[in-house]
Scaffold this motif. Structure first.
Motif, PDB file in Angstrom:
ATOM      1  N   MET A 117       0.872  -1.369   0.066  1.00 11.51           N
ATOM      2  CA  MET A 117       0.122   0.100  -0.099  1.00 11.51           C
ATOM      3  C   MET A 117       0.850   1.217   0.025  1.00 11.51           C
ATOM      4  O   MET A 117       1.788   1.137   0.659  1.00 11.51           O
ATOM      5  CB  MET A 117      -0.886   0.210   1.212  1.00 11.51           C
ATOM      6  N   VAL A 118       0.454   2.377  -0.695  1.00  8.32           N
ATOM      7  CA  VAL A 118       1.041   3.515  -0.434  1.00  8.32           C
ATOM      8  C   VAL A 118      -0.125   4.635  -0.051  1.00  8.32           C
ATOM      9  O   VAL A 118      -1.092   4.527  -0.635  1.00  8.32           O
ATOM     10  CB  VAL A 118       1.904   4.092  -1.940  1.00  8.32           C
ATOM     11  N   LEU A 119       0.230   5.472   0.843  1.00  7.54           N
ATOM     12  CA  LEU A 119      -0.585   6.762   1.032  1.00  7.54           C
ATOM     13  C   LEU A 119       0.204   7.953   0.559  1.00  7.54           C
ATOM     14  O   LEU A 119       1.379   8.190   1.024  1.00  7.54           O
ATOM     15  CB  LEU A 119      -0.793   6.692   2.689  1.00  7.54           C
ATOM     16  N   LEU A 120      -0.791   8.734  -0.027  1.00  6.42           N
ATOM     17  CA  LEU A 120      -0.076   9.936  -0.552  1.00  6.42           C
ATOM     18  C   LEU A 120      -1.129  11.356  -0.153  1.00  6.42           C
ATOM     19  O   LEU A 120      -2.075  11.050  -0.542  1.00  6.42           O
ATOM     20  CB  LEU A 120       0.080   9.851  -1.981  1.00  6.42           C
ATOM     21  N   PRO A 121      -0.413  12.389   0.435  1.00  8.00           N
ATOM     22  CA  PRO A 121      -1.055  13.537   0.800  1.00  8.00           C
ATOM     23  C   PRO A 121      -1.769  14.309  -0.386  1.00  8.00           C
ATOM     24  O   PRO A 121      -0.988  14.336  -1.606  1.00  8.00           O
ATOM     25  CB  PRO A 121      -0.170  14.474   1.257  1.00  8.00           C
ATOM     26  N   LEU A 122      -2.998  14.753  -0.203  1.00  9.54           N
ATOM     27  CA  LEU A 122      -3.811  15.758  -1.268  1.00  9.54           C
ATOM     28  C   LEU A 122      -4.264  17.000  -0.569  1.00  9.54           C
ATOM     29  O   LEU A 122      -4.598  17.001   0.627  1.00  9.54           O
ATOM     30  CB  LEU A 122      -5.042  14.981  -1.806  1.00  9.54           C
ATOM     31  N   HIS A 123      -4.166  18.133  -1.120  1.00  7.19           N
ATOM     32  CA  HIS A 123      -4.701  19.386  -0.478  1.00  7.19           C
ATOM     33  C   HIS A 123      -6.089  19.516  -1.005  1.00  7.19           C
ATOM     34  O   HIS A 123      -6.179  19.462  -2.259  1.00  7.19           O
ATOM     35  CB  HIS A 123      -3.554  20.718  -0.792  1.00  7.19           C
ATOM     36  N   GLY A 124      -7.141  19.891  -0.458  1.00  8.42           N
ATOM     37  CA  GLY A 124      -8.336  19.862  -0.659  1.00  8.42           C
ATOM     38  C   GLY A 124      -8.718  21.432  -0.805  1.00  8.42           C
ATOM     39  O   GLY A 124      -7.965  22.374  -0.159  1.00  8.42           O
ATOM     40  N   GLU A 125      -9.964  21.905  -0.982  1.00 10.05           N
ATOM     41  CA  GLU A 125     -10.506  23.234  -0.930  1.00 10.05           C
ATOM     42  C   GLU A 125     -10.806  23.455   0.529  1.00 10.05           C
ATOM     43  O   GLU A 125     -10.952  22.889   1.357  1.00 10.05           O
ATOM     44  CB  GLU A 125     -11.801  23.112  -1.706  1.00 10.05           C
ATOM     45  N   TYR A 126     -10.465  24.916   0.866  1.00  6.52           N
ATOM     46  CA  TYR A 126     -10.791  25.494   2.046  1.00  6.52           C
ATOM     47  C   TYR A 126      -9.878  24.788   3.333  1.00  6.52           C
ATOM     48  O   TYR A 126     -10.526  24.533   4.296  1.00  6.52           O
ATOM     49  CB  TYR A 126     -12.368  25.273   2.555  1.00  6.52           C
ATOM     50  N   GLY A 127      -8.848  24.260   2.814  1.00  4.17           N
ATOM     51  CA  GLY A 127      -7.872  23.423   3.983  1.00  4.17           C
ATOM     52  C   GLY A 127      -8.540  22.249   4.137  1.00  4.17           C
ATOM     53  O   GLY A 127      -7.662  21.647   5.121  1.00  4.17           O
ATOM     54  N   SER A 128      -9.490  21.588   3.454  1.00  6.85           N
ATOM     55  CA  SER A 128      -9.687  20.079   3.837  1.00  6.85           C
ATOM     56  C   SER A 128      -8.249  19.207   3.383  1.00  6.85           C
ATOM     57  O   SER A 128      -7.751  19.529   2.503  1.00  6.85           O
ATOM     58  CB  SER A 128     -10.858  19.770   2.945  1.00  6.85           C
ATOM     59  N   LEU A 129      -8.280  18.278   4.079  1.00  2.89           N
ATOM     60  CA  LEU A 129      -7.125  17.368   3.970  1.00  2.89           C
ATOM     61  C   LEU A 129      -7.832  15.977   3.625  1.00  2.89           C
ATOM     62  O   LEU A 129      -8.699  15.358   3.913  1.00  2.89           O
ATOM     63  CB  LEU A 129      -6.259  16.883   5.665  1.00  2.89           C
ATOM     64  N   ARG A 130      -6.733  15.569   2.604  1.00  5.61           N
ATOM     65  CA  ARG A 130      -7.133  14.016   2.023  1.00  5.61           C
ATOM     66  C   ARG A 130      -5.889  13.427   1.701  1.00  5.61           C
ATOM     67  O   ARG A 130      -4.978  13.925   1.780  1.00  5.61           O
ATOM     68  CB  ARG A 130      -7.988  14.319   0.578  1.00  5.61           C
TER      69      ARG A 130
END
Length: 209
Positions: A117-130
């Protein structure tokens, strides 16, 4: 990372981010990773700060015998590993960590298979974290997708420097591991009038009328 699927997702994510710590969630185009979608997922934080599935691919859901959308990510893991996986998911959300995990998926009956498995960060709208992730089997046993996985047990866990990994992966071959479930039956002739479908040999016949 050694499996073709996890490396392909990392390379796609790395290309999107450029020199940034992480790409925007809106930059992910499903059509660009259509061959990976069934084994891919997106995590988000709920009101308690827990990582939950926002989206999960069809083969991933089938392997666990449930719809994973809205399900708590740590609950896929053994009780021993839940705190570890929660802490590293937090690091992906808040510190743009990239996490690679090898683990053993186990069924209620004790069958087991290795995964990556790999987990990778994403930046969302209004500072939401994914977080964007992918789970691929190192090998595909005949029962996978029919006998659901009930827990996952960490073998190795590594926090990856994505800039170093970019250079490292450019010089190493990938391993073409199987998908969690076949998209179609792989039928071929098998002599004596039988057809091989994966691990089975099917012979035409049966009662008439």
């Amino acid at each position: 990372m050694k499996q073709k699927g996890t490396i392909a997702l990392f390379r796609y994510w790395d290309r999107l981010r450029g020199e940034r710590p992480a790409p925007q969630r809106t930059e992910i185009e499903p059509a660009d990773i259509k061959s990976l979608l069934a084994d891919t997922f997106i995590l988000e934080k709920d009101a308690r700060g827990e990582a939950i599935f926002r989206l999960a691919g069809t083969r991933l859901c089938a392997a666990h015998g449930r719809e994973l959308k809205g399900y708590a990510f740590p609950l896929l893991w053994s009780r021993r590993d839940q705190r570890i996986i929660s802490r590293h998911a937090y690091s992906v959300f808040h510190y743009n960590a990239v996490v690679a995990v090898t683990f053993e998926g186990v069924t209620a009956g004790g069958k087991a298979a290795p995964f990556e498995m790999v987990l990778l960060p994403l930046h969302g709208e209004y500072g939401s974290l994914r977080a964007l992730g992918c789970i691929v089997p190192v090998e595909r046993p005949y029962w996978l997708g029919a006998d659901p996985l009930t827990e996952s047990r960490i073998d190795t866990l590594r926090v990856v420097d994505p800039d170093h990994e970019r250079l490292f992966l450019a010089e190493r071959p990938t391993i073409d591991g199987p998908s969690l479930m076949p998209d179609h039956l792989d039928a071929s002739a098998d002599g004596e009038g039988g057809r091989r479908i994966k691990h089975l040999v099917v012979f035409e016949g049966g009662r008439d009328g």
